[in-house]
Scaffold this motif. Structure first.
Motif, short mmCIF file in Angstrom:
data_model
loop_
_atom_site.label_atom_id
_atom_site.label_comp_id
_atom_site.label_asym_id
_atom_site.label_seq_id
_atom_site.Cartn_x
_atom_site.Cartn_y
_atom_site.Cartn_z
N GLN A 159 -37.73 -50.44 -16.73
CA GLN A 159 -38.44 -50.14 -17.97
C GLN A 159 -38.39 -48.66 -18.34
O GLN A 159 -38.07 -48.29 -19.44
CB GLN A 159 -39.89 -50.58 -17.82
CG GLN A 159 -40.74 -50.23 -19.01
CD GLN A 159 -42.11 -50.85 -18.92
OE1 GLN A 159 -42.47 -51.46 -17.93
NE2 GLN A 159 -42.88 -50.72 -19.97
N ASP A 160 -38.73 -47.84 -17.35
CA ASP A 160 -38.94 -46.43 -17.65
C ASP A 160 -37.67 -45.64 -17.31
O ASP A 160 -37.36 -45.43 -16.15
CB ASP A 160 -40.12 -45.92 -16.82
CG ASP A 160 -40.50 -44.52 -17.22
OD1 ASP A 160 -39.67 -43.86 -17.88
OD2 ASP A 160 -41.59 -44.08 -16.86
N PRO A 161 -36.93 -45.20 -18.33
CA PRO A 161 -35.66 -44.55 -18.04
C PRO A 161 -35.83 -43.18 -17.40
O PRO A 161 -34.87 -42.61 -16.91
CB PRO A 161 -35.00 -44.44 -19.41
CG PRO A 161 -36.11 -44.47 -20.38
CD PRO A 161 -37.21 -45.26 -19.76
N ILE A 162 -37.06 -42.65 -17.41
CA ILE A 162 -37.27 -41.35 -16.78
C ILE A 162 -37.53 -41.52 -15.29
O ILE A 162 -36.95 -40.87 -14.46
CB ILE A 162 -38.45 -40.60 -17.45
CG1 ILE A 162 -38.15 -40.43 -18.94
CG2 ILE A 162 -38.67 -39.26 -16.81
CD1 ILE A 162 -39.35 -40.12 -19.76
N ALA A 163 -38.41 -42.47 -14.98
CA ALA A 163 -38.80 -42.65 -13.58
C ALA A 163 -37.73 -43.35 -12.76
O ALA A 163 -37.71 -43.23 -11.55
CB ALA A 163 -40.10 -43.44 -13.51
N SER A 164 -36.81 -44.09 -13.42
CA SER A 164 -35.88 -44.89 -12.63
C SER A 164 -34.57 -44.16 -12.34
O SER A 164 -33.70 -44.72 -11.70
CB SER A 164 -35.60 -46.21 -13.34
OG SER A 164 -34.98 -45.98 -14.56
N LEU A 165 -34.44 -42.91 -12.80
CA LEU A 165 -33.24 -42.15 -12.46
C LEU A 165 -33.64 -40.99 -11.55
O LEU A 165 -34.59 -40.26 -11.86
CB LEU A 165 -32.57 -41.60 -13.72
CG LEU A 165 -32.11 -42.62 -14.76
CD1 LEU A 165 -31.52 -41.90 -15.96
CD2 LEU A 165 -31.10 -43.57 -14.19
N ASN A 166 -32.94 -40.84 -10.45
CA ASN A 166 -33.25 -39.76 -9.51
C ASN A 166 -32.96 -38.40 -10.16
O ASN A 166 -31.83 -38.12 -10.53
CB ASN A 166 -32.39 -39.94 -8.26
CG ASN A 166 -32.79 -38.98 -7.16
OD1 ASN A 166 -33.38 -37.94 -7.43
ND2 ASN A 166 -32.49 -39.35 -5.94
N GLU A 173 -23.27 -39.39 -9.74
CA GLU A 173 -23.80 -39.90 -8.48
C GLU A 173 -24.68 -41.13 -8.70
O GLU A 173 -24.65 -42.09 -7.94
CB GLU A 173 -24.62 -38.81 -7.77
CG GLU A 173 -23.78 -37.69 -7.23
CD GLU A 173 -24.63 -36.51 -6.78
OE1 GLU A 173 -24.39 -36.01 -5.70
OE2 GLU A 173 -25.54 -36.10 -7.55
N ILE A 174 -25.45 -41.07 -9.77
CA ILE A 174 -26.34 -42.19 -10.07
C ILE A 174 -25.54 -43.46 -10.30
O ILE A 174 -25.82 -44.51 -9.74
CB ILE A 174 -27.21 -41.86 -11.30
CG1 ILE A 174 -28.23 -40.78 -10.96
CG2 ILE A 174 -27.92 -43.11 -11.81
CD1 ILE A 174 -28.98 -40.25 -12.15
N ILE A 225 -28.23 -48.53 -17.71
CA ILE A 225 -27.40 -49.71 -17.94
C ILE A 225 -26.03 -49.53 -17.29
O ILE A 225 -25.51 -50.44 -16.66
CB ILE A 225 -27.28 -49.99 -19.46
CG1 ILE A 225 -28.65 -50.35 -20.03
CG2 ILE A 225 -26.29 -51.11 -19.73
CD1 ILE A 225 -28.70 -50.43 -21.53
N ALA A 226 -25.47 -48.32 -17.41
CA ALA A 226 -24.16 -48.06 -16.80
C ALA A 226 -24.24 -48.23 -15.29
O ALA A 226 -23.33 -48.79 -14.67
CB ALA A 226 -23.71 -46.64 -17.15
N ARG A 227 -25.34 -47.79 -14.69
CA ARG A 227 -25.51 -47.94 -13.24
C ARG A 227 -25.51 -49.41 -12.85
O ARG A 227 -24.89 -49.81 -11.87
CB ARG A 227 -26.82 -47.29 -12.82
CG ARG A 227 -27.21 -47.62 -11.39
CD ARG A 227 -28.44 -46.89 -10.96
NE ARG A 227 -29.60 -47.27 -11.77
CZ ARG A 227 -30.79 -46.72 -11.64
NH1 ARG A 227 -30.97 -45.75 -10.77
NH2 ARG A 227 -31.79 -47.11 -12.39
#
Lengths: 373, 480
Positions: A159-166, A173-174, A225-227
């Motif tokens: 849901q949260d594109p900020i919290a779900s990416l390191n 890398e992601i 989505i790419a990940r």
């Protein structure tokens, strides 16, 4: 759009899935039945939506399906293989059998039954229990080791594109993390794949060396989505992928997901609470209310013939961009105490082909009458 | 037809000082809010809608500067008045409801305390009366001081905006202007201070006398009751005791709002916003409430002071549809019952259609289109409004959604011309060069787009919008 290509082989089957969260001890013990006996199939190439208000268990269902949680009970089959199964129910069954036979034996002894009779009952019990124990063992074994090759076919968009990416990883890398876990070691292969994915989701190669904070919300969701796409999954769980985005960006992401579905034939489980988007995007819709699936139907059917009072209330609450329509809109209020399930417990019934409804016998009759009207 | 104007915002310009430079969040916003109407402000994040409303509430972030413009409320300019003066307006007359009910409530404080907090803090009745007596001179002084501070800030800001080569030429004039202004204000401050000094002892004496009289009056009544009490039957004695208690309570209430009074008021507003069993709920913590109930409490807190303007900053974004519908109905009901004016900020056009009498569409710190709800939804004129309406799927959409390409502009470098030109397929050359003025479409409907210029080519709104309108009309025919 997105016709069911092969109705007979579901990509994902969920059977009587339960997810209970326990907290506290003794007097304070609390069991939250987040998901309480949910069953559905998702077929190849379709978009299956789970809708419901916050706290109804739709996200928990998604997370249990992808094995982020160990289910309390029930089974999940993915591409023909059981990937996840709970055994609390089976344990309970053993307890029940033990208790029942104890009572039965006492009764038999009282009535002076023969030794043979008694030992027969005991054997029967032991046999049943060892059967169930074998099943538990099987379930444990099957679901303990992760079959990475198999599971990489299922991916998730959060849901949260900020919290779900390191924040400490660059985009490359992601996106490549899934590939590395799947044992891809060749740098060129990884690079090519990352670039390909970036282009697929509408970003450019130069973005690969940047950090997530350098992107806008919509772009970040594209990275997510790419990940998910990098390992070429067959099935994607999209957990409210657009609710954290701005209106003008939402349309971009939905269009992207739509393109991916058309292009790669990806099956999508779409979790959302915005019914306008759900109706636009999905093929079949399941409505959840407090851990139960209350209604499941194709979107045309669900919007044309909503039967469950909760579905009706949900549909009547959707705001639409039209002032005259809005000012005359009548909202239906759902009161769960309207159901009388004391005598006759409810079940999921197939009322017309493909249209399932959670009701007891009496209600089912009512609904049938309503349908023929 | 002419309605009373409650709040009038004119050319409001707000910028934020950051290490990278000035972020021009709001660039000249003007609107009027009339009595009892709901004005919806729509736009994506970063369009300046929240910044404008925060400026109205006087709770802008520390690095915000109001560069220009005015916010007129009850003949006062809210951008100029002092903090002391603002205390009487913020919360009391202009209330605000925030987006996330979880973070706007204190998690470790019981609900009852949170609702009564404001009532108790603002409840010193005697002190209030004293303050009211010296109100005029006090405000004159505070406002003069604030004006001086403002003038210095503005000078500093203008100075920082000057390029090096301009400094030699323009700085002396600016400095001279400032000095002149400060001198004027200094004399004003001096006069105000003297006037205040004169007023204070007078006011103090009046209040002291009032309090003494009231105390004496109550004491007399109490002793009268006590006299009756001696020799009365036990039941009567209990009744008299109660009577004395009420008298004493009333005396306490004369001085300030008592806890009991505040609690009663809290229960009253909680009932009004539809919280069941308010007495029990008062003793609970925020986490024991659902999202919708929490938002009701936030609304209850805003209502305790009887505001006549309510700013709702995305009050339903964190809630799901059924709860959202309940909260919207609640806000509408309160608006009608209390006759308050509402500024409703949101990005959900469905919600706007439901709530708004008038709609202002904001983009990149400007209102690009403003009109009545019907005008905006049925006859939109600005390409951005078109794009917003077209990109939203409704229950009938089937075709590919028309998304808006690109992202909103970086407000560190606000674009020249029409800010939306970069993302608009209708953009003409002039859109990149010159800012469009407001073109009048009707008495209530204005839009800032060069497409409305008589020389511009005729462009119709995207067909999808008209299709949607037609479909809704058809549906209505059927249901009739």
């Amino acid at each position: 759009m997105g016709a069911r290509e092969n109705k007979d082989t579901p990509v994902l089957s969920v059977r009587n899935l339960k997810q209970h969260f326990k907290s506290g001890f003794g007097k304070n013990k609390l069991v939250v039945k987040a998901v309480d006996g949910v069953s559905f199939d998702i077929y190849k190439g379709e978009v299956f939506s789970l809708v419901g208000e916050s706290g109804c268990g739709k996200t928990t269902t998604g997370r249990t399906v992808i094995k982020l949680y160990q289910p309390t009970d029930g089974e999940v089959y993915f591409l023909g293989k059981r990937i996840s199964a709970g055994y609390e129910g089976l344990k309970q069954e053993i307890k029940d059998i033990k208790r029942d036979t104890k009572a039965k034996l006492a009764e038999l002894k009282e009535s002076g039954a023969s030794e043979e009779e008694i030992s027969r009952v005991q054997d029967e019990k032991n046999e049943r229990i060892s059967e169930i124990k074998a099943e538990i063992k099987l379930r444990k074994e099957q679901t303990a080791d992760e079959d990475i090759e198999h599971m990489k076919n299922m991916q998730m968009i959060f849901q949260d594109p900020i919290a779900s990416l390191n924040p400490r990883m660059v985009v490359k890398e992601i996106i490549a993390e899934g590939l590395r876990i799947a044992n891809v070691k060749d740098k060129d292969v990884i690079n090519d794949r990352v670039n390909e994915m970036l282009e697929t989701v509408g970003l450019v190669r130069e973005h690969a060396s940047r950090y997530p904070h350098e992107f806008s919300g919509g772009q970040r969701q594209r990275i997510g989505i790419a990940r998910a796409l990098a390992v070429s999954p067959e099935f994607i769980i999209a957990d409210e992928p657009i609710s954290a985005l701005d209106v003008s960006i939402q349309a971009q992401v939905i269009n992207l997901l739509n393109d991916l579905r058309d292009e790669f034939g990806i099956t999508i489980m779409f979790i959302a609470h915005d019914l306008s988007v759900v109706k636009y995007f999905s093929d079949r819709i399941a409505v959840m209310y407090y851990g139960k699936l209350v209604e499941l139907a194709s979107k045309e059917e669900l919007f044309k013939n909503p039967l469950h009072p909760y579905t009706k209330s949900l549909l009547s609450a959707v705001p639409v961009p039209d002032p005259i329509h809005e000012k005359t809109r009548q909202r239906i209020v759902y009161d769960p105490s309207m159901h009388n399930y004391e005598v006759n417990g409810p079940e999921l019934h197939e009322i017309t082909p493909g249209h399932y409804i959670y009701a007891n016998e009496a209600e089912l009759k009512e609904y049938k009458k309503e349908m023929t009207k | 037809m002419e309605k009373n104007i409650k709040l009038s915002v004119k050319d409001l310009t707000v910028s934020f000082r950051t290490t990278q430079g000035l972020v021009r969040a709001v660039r000249g916003v003007s609107f009027d809010l009339t009595e009892g109407e709901t004005l919806a402000i729509v736009g994506e994040s970063g369009s300046g809608k929240s910044v404008s409303s925060r400026a109205i509430m006087g709770i802008s972030a520390g690095n915000a500067i109001v560069e220009d413009g005015s916010i007129i409320y009850e003949d006062q300019d809210l951008t100029k008045i002092s903090e002391e003066n603002f205390h009487e307006i913020r919360g009391d007359k202009i209330g605000m409801i925030f987006q996330d009910p979880m973070s706007s409530l204190n998690p470790i404080m019981k609900i009852g305390k949170q609702i009564t907090e404001g009532i108790l803090i603002n409840g010193h009745r005697l002190k209030d009366r004293y303050v009211k007596l010296i109100h005029q001179p006090r405000m004159d002084l505070a406002n003069a001081k604030a004006e001086k501070k403002e003038a210095i800030n503005l000078f500093k800001f203008r100075k920082s905006q000057l390029a090096d080569d301009e400094k030699v030429e323009k700085l002396p004039k600016l400095k001279a202007d400032l000095d002149k202004k400060i001198e004027e204000l200094n004399t004003k401050i001096k006069e105000a201070r003297a006037a205040l000094k004169e007023e204070i002892p007078k006011a103090k004496a009046i209040i002291k006398k009032e309090w003494k009289d009231e105390k004496a009056r109550v004491a007399k009544e109490v002793s009268a009751v006590k006299e009756k009490m001696s020799g009365a039957s036990p039941e009567m004695q209990a009744k008299y005791k109660d009577e004395i208690e009420t008298l004493k309570e009333n005396l306490r209430r004369y001085k300030k709002v008592t806890r009991k009074e505040a609690r009663d008021r809290a229960i009253e507003v909680m009932t009004e916003v539809g919280i069941p069993e308010p007495k029990k709920r008062l003793k609970q913590y925020p986490f024991q409430f659902s999202g919708g109930m929490r938002q009701r409490i936030v609304i209850a807190i805003a209502l305790t002071a009887n505001p006549d303007v309510l700013i709702c900053d995305e009050p339903t974004t964190a809630l799901d549809v059924t709860i959202q519908a309940q909260i919207l109905e609640l806000i509408k009901r309160l608006k009608e019952e209390r006759g308050i004016s509402v500024i409703f900020i949101t990005h959900d056009l469905g919600v706007v259609a439901n709530m708004a009498d008038r709609v202002a569409v904001m983009y990149a710190g400007k209102i690009v289109e403003i009109g009545t709800s019907e005008e905006i939804f049925y006859n939109p004129k600005h390409p951005y409004t078109w794009a917003l309406l077209a990109s939203m799927p409704d229950l009938n959409s089937k075709d590919r959604l028309s998304s808006i390409p690109g992202t909103p502009p970086n407000m560190l470098f606000p674009p020249k011309g029409d800010a939306f030109a970069d993302r608009s397929k209708y953009a003409m050359r002039i859109d990149f060069e010159k800012e469009p003025p407001y073109f009048k479409i009707s008495d209530t409907h204005y839009a800032a787009s060069w497409l409305l210029h008589p020389d511009a080519p005729e462009v119709e709104k995207p067909p999808i919008i008209q299709q949607r309108i037609d479909e809704f009309r058809k549906e209505e025919e059927v249901t009739k």
